[in-house]
Design an enzyme around this catalytic site. Sequence first.
Site: not given
Length: 480
Positions: A252-254, A256
């Site tokens: 996921s976006k966390r 990167g």
Amino acid sequence: MDDPATPGPVRVRFAPAPTGSLHVGSARTALFNWLFARHHGGVFVLRIEDTDAARSRPEWIAGIQESLRWLGLDWDEGPYLQGERLDRYAAAAERLLASGRAYECFCTPEEVQARNEAARDAHRTPGYDGRCRDLTPARREELAAEGRPRSLRFRTPDHGTSRFTDLVRGEVAVEWSTVADFVIRRSDGSPVFFLANAVDDSEMGITHVIRGEDLLDSTHRVLALRDALGDGPPPRYAHLPLMVGSDRAKLSKRHGAVALEDFRAGGYLPEAMLNYLALQGWAPEDDREVMAAGEIAAAFDLDRVTHSAAAFDHAKLEWMNGEWIRRLPPDDLLARLEPRARERYGDGVDVELLRDVVRIGQERASTLAGLVEQADFLFEPDEEFEVAAESWARLASTERAGEILDAVAGHLTDCEWTVEGVDLRPVLAELGVKPRKGLPAVYAAVEGRHAGLPLFDSMVILGRKRTLGRLAAARARLET
């Protein structure tokens, strides 16, 4: 080598929902379908699952296609938009209703949720409780007259087991008693994924469904719908391992960048991205790593897809990108760098200067964006040149920094202006300073960073006057 084991040509599809940018996990799914089709001389279909009108956007439909083209994936049919096929899903839903395999449900989402919460509180398994399953015709008329919303639910079998053989995971089975009746048409008339999926795969002659393991459970529902609709033999399924971050959680976006367009903007080559994604859950028999698309397609085999999750490693991707940068002919690399350089420095970019950047930077570069950024010191006017704060701190803390800069400037004042002539290692040796101790300070003064493009080549390209000017500016700043 895997055997399609189906009559006729292989037909696979990639069917994303246009609810955002193309995630690398979805791009990997598209790639594996494309590789399977190309390996078997089959057909790769692009289908856009845009039945959720509230979340779908035309720009995301266009963005998906642009990202696939950038990655190098071409499709043989489509894009088919489910939003243009609603009449087909409506007809299928009515057939299921008429046959008794589906029924109208008058429960609101809030009511279903409340009953599920009550079931959890009572330590019962949540799921639709069949409240509307066996309503009398009279009761249905009463509820309809009240204006209650009506969805359509599929009546799952009360007994028995759903089974299919997955090409990656082997036999997969679930007891029907654990699968609650599920919605196939929402109260607004729009079809749910299961129904649209079953209808489209049948009508488009899809022979193999290759997709993420997060959709494994939905396969039982789709197979039941196909059977109820009398759609003939189903496709064969292959569910790919999830892509996860370093913490083994779903990517996921966390973790990167995760959208394909972010990697494109970051200066990654499509060849490297395709190569890296192909190795996320698959590997050739000879364990090669750097491979072109054609080589991968020739070797691709579903039998070699792993069961375990694929860990997305940004550092490994960057390494692979560097390998592909070094594979590029210099003129090709120049062509790819030029638009980025113009965006960063303006349309007046000196192409010959950029060619010099390619010549000295190609062997060290890991991304196009990084290479353009490292060249800032060559394109910035001297009056705008600045040493990065971290690099200045390192220069200022270098032991005998002033003495090093003085000696370097003295040498560069009248040396031969060639890479060999500006070599500063003999100068540092005379001072008794090791290159790894002294050169970062010179890097910082000349390039604005304590590491970057090859220093001696950079000074030759920058020119004697500008190089000495920057050394003098750094020396003066040390005295303040």
